[in-house]
Design a protein around this motif. Structure first.
Motif, PDB file in Angstrom:
ATOM      1  N   PRO A  96      45.988 -69.553 -13.589  1.00  0.00           N
ATOM      2  CA  PRO A  96      46.063 -68.125 -13.349  1.00  0.00           C
ATOM      3  C   PRO A  96      46.719 -67.695 -12.032  1.00  0.00           C
ATOM      4  O   PRO A  96      46.762 -66.505 -11.728  1.00  0.00           O
ATOM      5  N   SER A  97      47.230 -68.615 -11.255  1.00  0.00           N
ATOM      6  CA  SER A  97      48.009 -68.205 -10.088  1.00  0.00           C
ATOM      7  C   SER A  97      49.242 -67.450 -10.578  1.00  0.00           C
ATOM      8  O   SER A  97      49.831 -67.826 -11.595  1.00  0.00           O
ATOM      9  N   PRO A  98      49.671 -66.435  -9.862  1.00  0.00           N
ATOM     10  CA  PRO A  98      50.885 -65.727 -10.261  1.00  0.00           C
ATOM     11  C   PRO A  98      52.167 -66.467  -9.882  1.00  0.00           C
ATOM     12  O   PRO A  98      53.261 -66.035 -10.241  1.00  0.00           O
ATOM     13  N   SER A  99      52.050 -67.603  -9.195  1.00  0.00           N
ATOM     14  CA  SER A  99      53.238 -68.278  -8.650  1.00  0.00           C
ATOM     15  C   SER A  99      54.265 -68.651  -9.711  1.00  0.00           C
ATOM     16  O   SER A  99      55.475 -68.491  -9.494  1.00  0.00           O
ATOM     17  N   GLY A 100      53.831 -69.137 -10.881  1.00  0.00           N
ATOM     18  CA  GLY A 100      54.776 -69.511 -11.927  1.00  0.00           C
ATOM     19  C   GLY A 100      55.500 -68.303 -12.493  1.00  0.00           C
ATOM     20  O   GLY A 100      56.701 -68.373 -12.798  1.00  0.00           O
ATOM     21  N   ILE A 101      54.800 -67.211 -12.628  1.00  0.00           N
ATOM     22  CA  ILE A 101      55.424 -65.984 -13.129  1.00  0.00           C
ATOM     23  C   ILE A 101      56.433 -65.470 -12.114  1.00  0.00           C
ATOM     24  O   ILE A 101      57.547 -65.073 -12.472  1.00  0.00           O
ATOM     25  N   ILE A 102      56.078 -65.523 -10.863  1.00  0.00           N
ATOM     26  CA  ILE A 102      57.004 -65.085  -9.808  1.00  0.00           C
ATOM     27  C   ILE A 102      58.244 -65.975  -9.792  1.00  0.00           C
ATOM     28  O   ILE A 102      59.374 -65.487  -9.664  1.00  0.00           O
ATOM     29  N   LYS A 103      58.064 -67.281  -9.979  1.00  0.00           N
ATOM     30  CA  LYS A 103      59.217 -68.190 -10.055  1.00  0.00           C
ATOM     31  C   LYS A 103      60.085 -67.890 -11.265  1.00  0.00           C
ATOM     32  O   LYS A 103      61.314 -67.943 -11.187  1.00  0.00           O
ATOM     33  N   ALA A 104      59.458 -67.584 -12.406  1.00  0.00           N
ATOM     34  CA  ALA A 104      60.223 -67.247 -13.608  1.00  0.00           C
ATOM     35  C   ALA A 104      61.020 -65.961 -13.396  1.00  0.00           C
ATOM     36  O   ALA A 104      62.186 -65.876 -13.808  1.00  0.00           O
ATOM     37  N   LEU A 105      60.425 -64.973 -12.762  1.00  0.00           N
ATOM     38  CA  LEU A 105      61.151 -63.735 -12.454  1.00  0.00           C
ATOM     39  C   LEU A 105      62.360 -64.031 -11.579  1.00  0.00           C
ATOM     40  O   LEU A 105      63.453 -63.493 -11.802  1.00  0.00           O
ATOM     41  N   VAL A 126      46.549 -63.638 -18.811  1.00  0.00           N
ATOM     42  CA  VAL A 126      46.334 -62.253 -18.400  1.00  0.00           C
ATOM     43  C   VAL A 126      46.127 -62.163 -16.895  1.00  0.00           C
ATOM     44  O   VAL A 126      46.760 -61.343 -16.220  1.00  0.00           O
ATOM     45  N   ILE A 127      45.273 -63.010 -16.357  1.00  0.00           N
ATOM     46  CA  ILE A 127      45.018 -62.961 -14.909  1.00  0.00           C
ATOM     47  C   ILE A 127      46.300 -63.215 -14.125  1.00  0.00           C
ATOM     48  O   ILE A 127      46.610 -62.489 -13.173  1.00  0.00           O
ATOM     49  N   ALA A 128      47.068 -64.210 -14.505  1.00  0.00           N
ATOM     50  CA  ALA A 128      48.308 -64.530 -13.777  1.00  0.00           C
ATOM     51  C   ALA A 128      49.292 -63.371 -13.815  1.00  0.00           C
ATOM     52  O   ALA A 128      49.872 -62.997 -12.787  1.00  0.00           O
ATOM     53  N   ALA A 129      49.491 -62.808 -14.998  1.00  0.00           N
ATOM     54  CA  ALA A 129      50.460 -61.716 -15.136  1.00  0.00           C
ATOM     55  C   ALA A 129      50.005 -60.464 -14.394  1.00  0.00           C
ATOM     56  O   ALA A 129      50.806 -59.795 -13.731  1.00  0.00           O
ATOM     57  N   ARG A 130      48.719 -60.151 -14.494  1.00  0.00           N
ATOM     58  CA  ARG A 130      48.204 -58.966 -13.778  1.00  0.00           C
ATOM     59  C   ARG A 130      48.309 -59.177 -12.268  1.00  0.00           C
ATOM     60  O   ARG A 130      48.679 -58.256 -11.546  1.00  0.00           O
ATOM     61  N   ARG A 131      48.004 -60.387 -11.815  1.00  0.00           N
ATOM     62  CA  ARG A 131      48.129 -60.670 -10.376  1.00  0.00           C
ATOM     63  C   ARG A 131      49.582 -60.600  -9.920  1.00  0.00           C
ATOM     64  O   ARG A 131      49.852 -60.224  -8.783  1.00  0.00           O
TER      65      ARG A 131
END
Length: 166
Positions: A96-105, A126-131
């Motif tokens: 649930p860290s947002p780090s992977g989503i931020i890297k994908a962006l 959900v937690i990762a994306a919301r964060r």
């Protein structure tokens, strides 16, 4: 406390990826689809894209979305899966860290206000994306067949959904 609770509630919930109104999302300005793999885009731990996978990606792309898989998989499986579609992939996402989503962006050069995340798990997706601050859609899992550590979380997710009323 309220901010922490807000991380548990997606922006929208759908029965599956087929019924998500992609054209409406596009009209709202979204251009990037970040997708969990297991039980969102395909059954848990598959190695080959399925007809369902190709259907969903085609629907997204037909609506102008650039797609990227964002997976916690700790192997090359998700990258090899994505290459067969072909779409981008970020493995080892650490949700649930947002780090992977931020890297994908960053990989897509996508502003977060133009991205949507699709996933089947509250306690990771959900937690990762919301964060990460992006629009979040929860879809029901494709199948109940899951690895044991995901099955352990499902009862807690049911309690969360009951109290959060979704």
């Amino acid at each position: 406390m309220m901010k922490m609770l807000s991380y548990l509630k997606p922006d929208a919930v759908f029965e599956n990826m087929r019924v998500v109104p992609y054209s409406e999302l596009k009209e709202k300005g979204y251009q990037y689809a970040l997708l969990d793999l297991d039980n969102t885009l395909a059954e848990d731990h598959v190695t080959e894209p399925t007809p369902y996978t190709f259907e969903i990606i085609r629907s997204l792309q037909d609506n102008g979305f650039t797609c990227c898989i964002v997976s916690n998989a700790k192997s090359t499986r998700s990258a090899e899966f994505a290459a067969k579609i072909p779409i981008d992939c970020l493995s080892y996402a650490n949700k649930p860290s947002p780090s992977g989503i931020i890297k994908a962006l960053s990989l897509l050069n996508a502003p977060k206000n133009k991205a949507v995340f699709f996933g089947d798990q509250i306690l990771t997706d959900v937690i990762a994306a919301r964060r990460a601050g992006i629009y979040t859609i929860l879809v029901e899992p494709i199948t109940k067949r899951e690895v044991f550590y995901v099955r352990l979380k499902r009862p807690l997710e049911k309690i969360i959904r009951f109290f959060m009323q979704y």
